[in-house]
Motif scaffolding. Structure first.
Motif, mmCIF file in Angstrom:
data_model
loop_
_atom_site.group_PDB
_atom_site.id
_atom_site.type_symbol
_atom_site.label_atom_id
_atom_site.label_comp_id
_atom_site.label_asym_id
_atom_site.label_seq_id
_atom_site.Cartn_x
_atom_site.Cartn_y
_atom_site.Cartn_z
ATOM 1 N N VAL A 167 35.399 28.742 30.544
ATOM 2 C CA VAL A 167 35.201 29.088 31.948
ATOM 3 C C VAL A 167 35.638 30.523 32.213
ATOM 4 O O VAL A 167 34.992 31.259 32.968
ATOM 5 C CB VAL A 167 35.957 28.103 32.860
ATOM 6 C CG1 VAL A 167 35.832 28.515 34.319
ATOM 7 C CG2 VAL A 167 35.432 26.688 32.666
ATOM 8 N N PHE A 168 36.751 30.954 31.576
ATOM 9 C CA PHE A 168 37.214 32.340 31.728
ATOM 10 C C PHE A 168 36.156 33.320 31.230
ATOM 11 O O PHE A 168 35.850 34.319 31.885
ATOM 12 C CB PHE A 168 38.518 32.533 30.961
ATOM 13 C CG PHE A 168 39.008 33.964 30.948
ATOM 14 C CD1 PHE A 168 39.571 34.531 32.084
ATOM 15 C CD2 PHE A 168 38.895 34.735 29.807
ATOM 16 C CE1 PHE A 168 40.009 35.854 32.084
ATOM 17 C CE2 PHE A 168 39.328 36.053 29.782
ATOM 18 C CZ PHE A 168 39.888 36.619 30.928
ATOM 19 N N ALA A 169 35.569 33.002 30.069
ATOM 20 C CA ALA A 169 34.520 33.863 29.516
ATOM 21 C C ALA A 169 33.313 33.897 30.450
ATOM 22 O O ALA A 169 32.690 34.954 30.644
ATOM 23 C CB ALA A 169 34.101 33.370 28.134
ATOM 24 N N GLY A 175 38.660 35.358 35.309
ATOM 25 C CA GLY A 175 37.581 36.070 34.637
ATOM 26 C C GLY A 175 36.847 37.006 35.571
ATOM 27 O O GLY A 175 36.503 38.141 35.202
ATOM 28 N N MET A 176 36.610 36.562 36.797
ATOM 29 C CA MET A 176 35.910 37.409 37.765
ATOM 30 C C MET A 176 36.755 38.612 38.176
ATOM 31 O O MET A 176 36.233 39.711 38.394
ATOM 32 C CB MET A 176 35.525 36.577 38.991
ATOM 33 C CG MET A 176 34.488 35.505 38.703
ATOM 34 S SD MET A 176 34.058 34.518 40.161
ATOM 35 C CE MET A 176 33.309 35.786 41.187
ATOM 36 N N ILE A 177 38.071 38.420 38.270
ATOM 37 C CA ILE A 177 38.959 39.535 38.607
ATOM 38 C C ILE A 177 38.947 40.580 37.498
ATOM 39 O O ILE A 177 38.856 41.792 37.747
ATOM 40 C CB ILE A 177 40.394 39.020 38.867
ATOM 41 C CG1 ILE A 177 40.435 38.201 40.162
ATOM 42 C CG2 ILE A 177 41.381 40.181 38.937
ATOM 43 C CD1 ILE A 177 41.757 37.494 40.401
ATOM 44 N N VAL A 178 39.024 40.109 36.245
ATOM 45 C CA VAL A 178 38.975 41.035 35.110
ATOM 46 C C VAL A 178 37.633 41.768 35.087
ATOM 47 O O VAL A 178 37.570 42.980 34.842
ATOM 48 C CB VAL A 178 39.190 40.277 33.779
ATOM 49 C CG1 VAL A 178 38.933 41.194 32.586
ATOM 50 C CG2 VAL A 178 40.608 39.721 33.718
ATOM 51 N N GLN A 179 36.558 41.019 35.369
ATOM 52 C CA GLN A 179 35.227 41.633 35.367
ATOM 53 C C GLN A 179 35.124 42.726 36.428
ATOM 54 O O GLN A 179 34.488 43.761 36.226
ATOM 55 C CB GLN A 179 34.176 40.550 35.609
ATOM 56 C CG GLN A 179 32.743 40.959 35.327
ATOM 57 C CD GLN A 179 32.024 41.503 36.549
ATOM 58 O OE1 GLN A 179 32.514 41.394 37.666
ATOM 59 N NE2 GLN A 179 30.889 42.105 36.322
ATOM 60 N N ARG A 180 35.782 42.521 37.555
ATOM 61 C CA ARG A 180 35.732 43.495 38.647
ATOM 62 C C ARG A 180 36.596 44.713 38.358
ATOM 63 O O ARG A 180 36.211 45.851 38.648
ATOM 64 C CB ARG A 180 36.179 42.831 39.946
ATOM 65 C CG ARG A 180 36.028 43.711 41.182
ATOM 66 C CD ARG A 180 36.412 42.957 42.432
ATOM 67 N NE ARG A 180 36.223 43.771 43.620
ATOM 68 C CZ ARG A 180 35.080 43.884 44.282
ATOM 69 N NH1 ARG A 180 34.023 43.225 43.859
ATOM 70 N NH2 ARG A 180 35.003 44.629 45.366
ATOM 71 N N PHE A 188 35.585 46.179 29.526
ATOM 72 C CA PHE A 188 36.308 45.206 28.708
ATOM 73 C C PHE A 188 35.681 43.817 28.844
ATOM 74 O O PHE A 188 35.534 43.095 27.855
ATOM 75 C CB PHE A 188 37.776 45.151 29.121
ATOM 76 C CG PHE A 188 38.543 44.014 28.508
ATOM 77 C CD1 PHE A 188 38.986 44.089 27.197
ATOM 78 C CD2 PHE A 188 38.799 42.861 29.236
ATOM 79 C CE1 PHE A 188 39.684 43.031 26.623
ATOM 80 C CE2 PHE A 188 39.496 41.803 28.680
ATOM 81 C CZ PHE A 188 39.931 41.893 27.357
ATOM 82 N N ALA A 189 35.305 43.447 30.084
ATOM 83 C CA ALA A 189 34.713 42.132 30.313
ATOM 84 C C ALA A 189 33.421 41.973 29.516
ATOM 85 O O ALA A 189 33.174 40.919 28.929
ATOM 86 C CB ALA A 189 34.447 41.940 31.804
ATOM 87 N N ALA A 214 34.407 41.545 25.816
ATOM 88 C CA ALA A 214 35.212 40.363 25.487
ATOM 89 C C ALA A 214 34.479 39.047 25.733
ATOM 90 O O ALA A 214 34.874 38.012 25.183
ATOM 91 C CB ALA A 214 36.508 40.375 26.303
ATOM 92 N N ASN A 215 33.436 39.069 26.520
ATOM 93 C CA ASN A 215 32.740 37.844 26.901
ATOM 94 C C ASN A 215 32.301 37.022 25.690
ATOM 95 O O ASN A 215 32.644 35.845 25.538
ATOM 96 C CB ASN A 215 31.528 38.203 27.773
ATOM 97 C CG ASN A 215 30.901 36.957 28.403
ATOM 98 O OD1 ASN A 215 30.817 35.913 27.795
ATOM 99 N ND2 ASN A 215 30.449 37.100 29.626
ATOM 100 N N GLU A 216 31.554 37.639 24.795
ATOM 101 C CA GLU A 216 30.998 36.922 23.649
ATOM 102 C C GLU A 216 32.068 36.429 22.673
ATOM 103 O O GLU A 216 32.040 35.257 22.267
ATOM 104 C CB GLU A 216 29.987 37.818 22.925
ATOM 105 C CG GLU A 216 29.205 37.111 21.828
ATOM 106 C CD GLU A 216 28.263 36.057 22.345
ATOM 107 O OE1 GLU A 216 27.883 35.153 21.569
ATOM 108 O OE2 GLU A 216 27.908 36.118 23.541
ATOM 109 N N PRO A 217 33.043 37.283 22.265
ATOM 110 C CA PRO A 217 34.080 36.790 21.338
ATOM 111 C C PRO A 217 34.892 35.633 21.900
ATOM 112 O O PRO A 217 35.197 34.674 21.174
ATOM 113 C CB PRO A 217 34.960 38.026 21.114
ATOM 114 C CG PRO A 217 34.082 39.188 21.401
ATOM 115 C CD PRO A 217 33.172 38.727 22.509
#
Length: 290
Positions: free
Chosen positions: A19-21, A151-156, A161-162, A165-168
């Motif tokens: 879910v984080f990814a 995850g959404m906060i990191v993406q923003r 980085f988001a 890092a998503n795929e790994p």
């Protein structure tokens, strides 16, 4: 700590990581997708919270199969919190924003609706059948809502980085879940064989197939919506299902039955997913010759 407890923790961590990814690639617009489409939201909630439990209850009443499997099927229907399904829906031609929005809406509303449903079905079935709201809330907040928000906060804050890092993270989460399921299947394999009667296999397969059909029909007329709702109706959260069953029948073990259901999901939904993939390929325009 027992091996089973360790596997349960591993499973929960893998769900949260998945879910984080997904949150790393989601946007606020994705999460609010259904809020802006109240009719689609209502139809989706009716399909997952009303129609599917009714189907499970009908199968439980009219099919002859073991008690543990009957209880497991009902609590599976009461656990409509699948993992986010962006990979499956994208590969099949499903609508990604709808996938995110549906998972978020179902997760948030399950905190209130699932305990009420368990009480209602308990009365219909003539047996004590309930679950503490705190049990559902804790599972949903820790495995879905918080990881998605993080995850959404990191993406923003760090979109670069988001994206990297998503795929790994997704691959690691999938590996953890696969290992946990395989090891748990090995540990409870004798029990799985015991509960895997013809009646149980038919009843659970029918429930999954009904979920695909109901979701596909009610998700229309847009094909990309139908795919998402079909996959969501057929899938359930095995961890929450085991928790509800254990809370109501502490002297019985339902892990083997729920694991059997998890295996059947992959088998029964595979033809549907492959069908949608073929339709997606067939609908793509042919490349222009140079």
């Amino acid at each position: 700590m027992t091996v089973t407890q360790l596997l349960s923790i591993t499973f929960q961590v893998s769900v949260a990581a998945t879910v984080f990814a997904a949150g790393l690639g989601a946007t606020r617009s994705d999460v609010e997708y259904l809020v802006r489409r109240p009719r689609l939201l209502l139809v989706s909630l009716l399909a997952m919270f009303v129609v599917m439990p009714v189907v499970a209850l009908a199968i439980e009443l009219y099919f002859d199969f073991p008690h543990a499997a009957r209880v497991a099927l009902v609590v599976i229907a009461l656990s409509p919190i699948p993992q986010l399904l962006p990979r499956t829906t994208m590969a099949s031609g499903g609508h990604l924003s709808y996938s995110y929005g549906l998972a978020f809406a179902v997760s948030a509303l399950s905190i209130v609706i699932v305990p009420a449903l368990t009480q209602f079905l308990g009365r219909v079935m003539g047996r004590p059948f309930g679950v503490e709201p705190g049990t559902i809330a804790t599972a949903i907040v820790t495995t879905v809502l918080l990881p998605l928000a993080a995850g959404m906060i990191v993406q923003r804050l760090a979109p670069g980085f988001a994206a990297r890092a998503n795929e790994p993270i997704s691959r690691l989460a999938n590996l953890l879940m696969l290992v946990a399921i395989v090891v748990l299947l090995v540990l409870v394999f004798p029990s799985v064989l015991k509960v895997a009667t013809l009646g149980t296999l038919l009843a659970m397969s029918l429930f999954i197939a009904a979920g695909l059909l109901i979701g596909h029909v009610l998700g229309g007329p847009d094909r990309d919506h139908s795919i998402v709702l079909a996959i969501a109706c057929a899938n359930r959260n095995p961890g929450i299902a085991i928790g509800i069953a254990a809370a109501n029948f502490p002297k019985e073990s339902f892990a083997a039955t729920v694991i059997l259901y998890a295996v059947l999901i992959g088998i029964v939904t595979k033809p549907y997913v492959n069908w949608q993939k073929r339709r997606l390929v067939a609908s793509e325009p042919a490349p222009q010759g140079g």
